[in-house]
Structure formats: structure tokens, C-alpha cells
Design an enzyme around this catalytic site. Structure first.
Site, mmCIF file in Angstrom:
data_model
loop_
_atom_site.group_PDB
_atom_site.id
_atom_site.type_symbol
_atom_site.label_atom_id
_atom_site.label_comp_id
_atom_site.label_asym_id
_atom_site.label_seq_id
_atom_site.Cartn_x
_atom_site.Cartn_y
_atom_site.Cartn_z
ATOM 1 N N LYS A 163 0.861 -1.189 0.000
ATOM 2 C CA LYS A 163 0.000 0.000 0.000
ATOM 3 C C LYS A 163 0.886 1.223 0.000
ATOM 4 C CE LYS A 163 -4.485 0.729 0.197
ATOM 5 N NZ LYS A 163 -5.533 -0.232 -0.173
HETATM 6 N N1 GLU Z 1 -7.206 0.028 -3.328
HETATM 7 C C1 GLU Z 1 -7.964 -1.132 -3.658
HETATM 8 C C2 GLU Z 1 -8.052 -2.046 -2.473
HETATM 9 O O1 GLU Z 1 -7.872 -1.644 -1.343
HETATM 10 C C3 GLU Z 1 -7.478 -1.812 -4.921
HETATM 11 C C4 GLU Z 1 -6.096 -2.379 -4.869
HETATM 12 C C5 GLU Z 1 -5.577 -2.881 -6.212
HETATM 13 O O2 GLU Z 1 -6.343 -2.956 -7.153
HETATM 14 O O3 GLU Z 1 -4.388 -3.174 -6.270
HETATM 15 O O4 GLU Z 1 -8.379 -3.194 -2.600
#
Ligand code: GLU
Length: 423
Positions: free
Chosen positions: A113
Site C-alpha cells: 500500500k
Molecule cells: N485500493 C484497492 C483495495 O484496497 C485496490 C487495490 C488494487 O487494485 O491493487 O483493494
């Protein structure tokens, strides 16, 4: 539970919640203490303070992070958040949840993240682009289609993903579409990604409704958050005949017992409006949404929203977690006592990362699918995971969160153990 200092107001630290959830699964699996330590910590953390040229020529320094939790099952995958309350602990927790999420639905990814401490609404277009390109440059040593693939999260969108893709591509000297997902379709994005998390929630609710014999036509729904996840979920559910009786955003909550016109509200929201200024319903206090007697409650905003105190007022039959980490462990305990069924985030909100995976596969093959194929495959992947988690929950008498965590942690543990420690 520790209180995060970077937030306005006493919000519990999400990393404590993530570690507590992991600890429960580790106990159940009787994990080796060494492996337990490995999985309870993030593998790699990049923190950067970087300058951005602002309109008018001044310079401002921003702080951002990119964290990798565990990469045993594949490259690092996870979104980038732009929000004033971002903290390193929050990004760590979100990275950890990404690892479990990918494992639950069996995607070949590790968890990551990123986040920047910023209110994106307070920046001009040029400032937002400058910030994005500089942050991307700072974290670019980590990025690559087989290393680390970011995506949108709260406060970021497909336009920002296009800038990330372009910045990395300019550095490399060729177009590297597979370095980020959630891009516009015209630059290597996939059809169906934008609404994917909301659509995944719809598929999970359809399965649940079938299992519990709750007709979706006429079922009542309350949704906290009216952004990319909550807004899309509300619209798709309304499209199936469900009665969305309350939605909220950071400005307030709108309620109409006969059902809100979700489509009209979304159009106004997309045009820059806030729910507090819209008609079609009565205004409620934001927290009142949690105490409505609905069939399905979908928290789709920030983490740490359903605490023990909030949980005491919940009258919903089923909670489907669209956000990451919306329920704290003590909130979870109260919900369990009240026999409220909770479909956990690491299962319910995987639609986004599942379709991100499809986008990445299409980029790597330079071969693009029709939207129908994206939808069918999404439904297949998320429904299979839902069934697996339900079966495990039933056979071991666990909550759905406990079962999803057990499945995820055992898959990640196996990969980590089989790969071993090098050197
Ligand atoms: N931000 C989204 C999540 O928390 C998508 C993450 C992604 O597609 O890599 O799942």
C-alpha cells in the site's frame, strides 16, 4: 488500543486491529513463532519527504509512504491513498490487508500500500500532477510490473494512475502499462475496473441473499461512503431492485425510507456536489446510518468506523465490508454477540484487486477483453472465494472473518515456508 497521533480525533490505530486479526488466525494455525514474526511485520517500508512546486512558484514538502508486507505469493499489489490522515501505521495495516485479500481470492500477489499525507481536494490540477509525478519518482525504485503494481485507493483515481504510468514510462524510455492498474481504458486500462469493487460487493450480496432466502428485490440497504466503492455498490444494488434507504459521505447522510434515487445522487456527486446539499431525502447524522434496521449495511469509507460503541446500536442483519478495516476487533466482538453476520473486507471488497489483476494480465499480453468477460470472471473468482470461506466457517464453526483470515494466512504461510529463507 493505541491512539494514532496523526489523526484528527481519537481513532484507534488500524495496525493494532490488523495485527490482532492476524494473531487470532496465527493462534488457530499454531504458527511457528519465527514465521509468525515474519507475517506480523512488513517486509519493506519506504518513507519519503519530497518537494512539490505549487501554483505561484512556492515549494511545499509532502510526506509519502510505500510499504510491502509480504511478497511470498507474487509481486507487491495495492493502492495509493491521498488523505490528510494517512500515517505509516495506517499504510502498514492496509498493506497487510492486501496480502490477505489477494490470498483469499487466490491472486498471485503479495500485499502493498502507499499513501501521501495530503488533501487532494485542496490542490489544483497542476499541483496534483506535480505531487503525483514526484511521489512516483521517489518510490519508482520499487515499482515494476513484476515488482510492485499500484492502483487507486481513497483520494486517487484513474487520471492519477495515468500520470503514474507515464512517469515510470518516461524514466524507462518505453511504455510500461503493466506497472499500475486502474488506468483509463485508453492507456491500457481494462473495461469494468472503475466499478469493480462495487460490483464485487453486489455479487457477494447476491450470493448471501440466495443463501439466506432474502429477496434482493426490495431488500433494504444503507451505505456509508458515496465514492468509488459505496456509490457504485449503491447504484448496482438499486439496479437489482434493492431499496437503498441511506447513503452518507463526509458532508452528511441522506435518508429516505422509500428508497433514494441513487442514480440522480451519483450524477450530482460526480458534478462536485455533497450529499448534505442534495434533496430526495432527510438529513441524518452520519453515525445514525449505522443504527438503521436494514437487511444489508455496507460501510465503504474509512477504517475503524464500527467500534464496540457503534456496534451496540447496529440493527442491520448483515454487514458487508466495502472499506478496508471498517470494523475494529472489539466492534467485531459485539457484532458476534448480537449475531450480526459480517462479510469481512478481505473477501467483500476484493472486486477491485481482482479486476486489477485482469488489467495487469491484459497489459502483459497486449490483449484486451470485452467487458462481459471481465464481469463473468470477476463473478466466478469472488463467488468461489465466498463459497470456500463459507464452507470453512461452517466446518470449523468460525465467523466469516476468522475463516477468511485462516484461509489467507495458511496460503501465505505455506508460500513463505516453501520459499524458505535466503541465504
Ligand atoms: N485500493 C484497492 C483495495 O484496497 C485496490 C487495490 C488494487 O487494485 O491493487 O483493494
Amino acid at each position: 488500543m493505541a491512539i494514532s497521533k496523526t489523526r484528527a480525533g481519537p481513532v484507534a490505530n488500524p495496525l493494532d486491529a490488523a495485527i490482532a486479526q492476524f494473531g487470532a488466525a496465527a493462534d488457530r494455525l499454531n504458527l511457528d513463532p519465527g514465521l509468525r514474526q515474519v507475517l506480523a511485520t512488513c517486509k519493506r517500508e519506504l518513507a519519503t519527504n519530497f518537494p512539490v512546486q505549487m501554483d505561484g512558484g512556492s515549494t511545499k514538502v509532502f510526506t509519502g509512504y510505500r510499504v510491502h508486507h509480504n511478497l511470498a505469493r507474487g509481486p507487491a499489489k495495492g493502492g495509493i491513498r491521498y488523505h490528510p490522515a494517512v500515517s505509516l501505521d495506517e499504510v502498514r495495516a492496509l498493506a497487510m490487508w492486501m496480502t490477505w485479500k489477494s490470498a483469499v481470492v487466490n491472486l498471485p500477489y503479495g500485499g502493498a500500500k502507499g499513501g501521501v499525507i495530503v488533501d487532494p481536494k485542496a490542490l489544483s490540477q497542476t499541483e496534483l500532477e506535480n505531487l503525483t509525478r514526484r511521489y512516483t519518482t521517489e518510490i519508482s525504485i520499487l515499482l515494476g510490473p513484476s515488482q510492485d503494481i499500484p492502483a487507486p485507493d481513497m483520494g486517487t483515481d484513474e487520471r492519477i494512475m495515468a500520470w503514474i504510468m507515464d512517469t515510470v514510462s518516461m524514466h524507462r524510455g518505453y511504455t510500461e502499462a503493466g506497472v499500475v492498474t486502474g488506468k483509463p481504458v485508453s492507456v491500457g486500462g481494462t473495461l469494468g475496473r472503475k466499478e469493480a469493487t462495487g460490483r464485487g460487493i453486489l455479487y457477494v450480496i447476491q450470493e448471501l441473499a440466495r443463501d439466506r432466502s432474502i429477496p434482493l428485490d426490495g431488500a433494504t440497504i444503507a451505505v456509508q461512503g458515496f465514492g468509488n466503492v459505496g456509490g457504485a455498490a449503491a447504484a448496482l444494488l438499486a439496479g437489482e431492485g434493492a431499496r437503498v434507504i441511506a447513503v452518507s459521505d463526509s458532508s452528511g447522510c441522506l435518508y429516505n425510507g422509500r428508497g433514494l434515487d441513487v442514480q440522480a445522487l451519483r450524477e450530482q456527486k460526480n458534478a462536485g456536489g455533497s450529499l448534505s446539499d442534495m434533496g430526495g431525502g432527510d438529513c441524518l447524522l452520519g453515525e445514525e446510518l449505522f443504527s438503521l434496521p436494514v437487511d444489508f449495511l455496507v460501510p465503504a469509507a474509512l477504517e475503524g468506523q464500527i467500534t464496540a460503541q457503534t456496534a451496540r446500536h447496529v440493527q442491520a442483519k448483515i454487514i458487508v465490508e466495502g472499506a478496508n478495516g471498517p470494523t475494529t476487533p472489539d466492534g467485531d466482538a459485539v457484532l458476534a454477540e448480537k449475531r450480526v453476520l459480517v462479510v469481512p473486507d478481505i473477501l467483500a471488497n476484493t472486486g477491485g484487486v481482482i479486476v486489477s489483476y485482469f488489467e495487469w494480465v491484459q497489459d502483459l499480453q497486449f490483449f484486451f477483453w470485452e467487458e462481459e468477460e471481465v464481469r463473468e470472471r470477476l463473478q466466478r473468482v469472488i463467488t468461489r472465494a465466498y463459497r470456500e470461506v463459507c464452507a470453512l466457517a461452517q466446518s470449523q464453526n468460525l465467523s466469516l472473518r476468522e475463516a477468511a483470515m485462516l484461509l489467507a494466512v495458511s496460503r501465505v504461510e505455506e508460500a513463505t515456508r516453501l520459499r524458505g529463507i535466503y541465504p
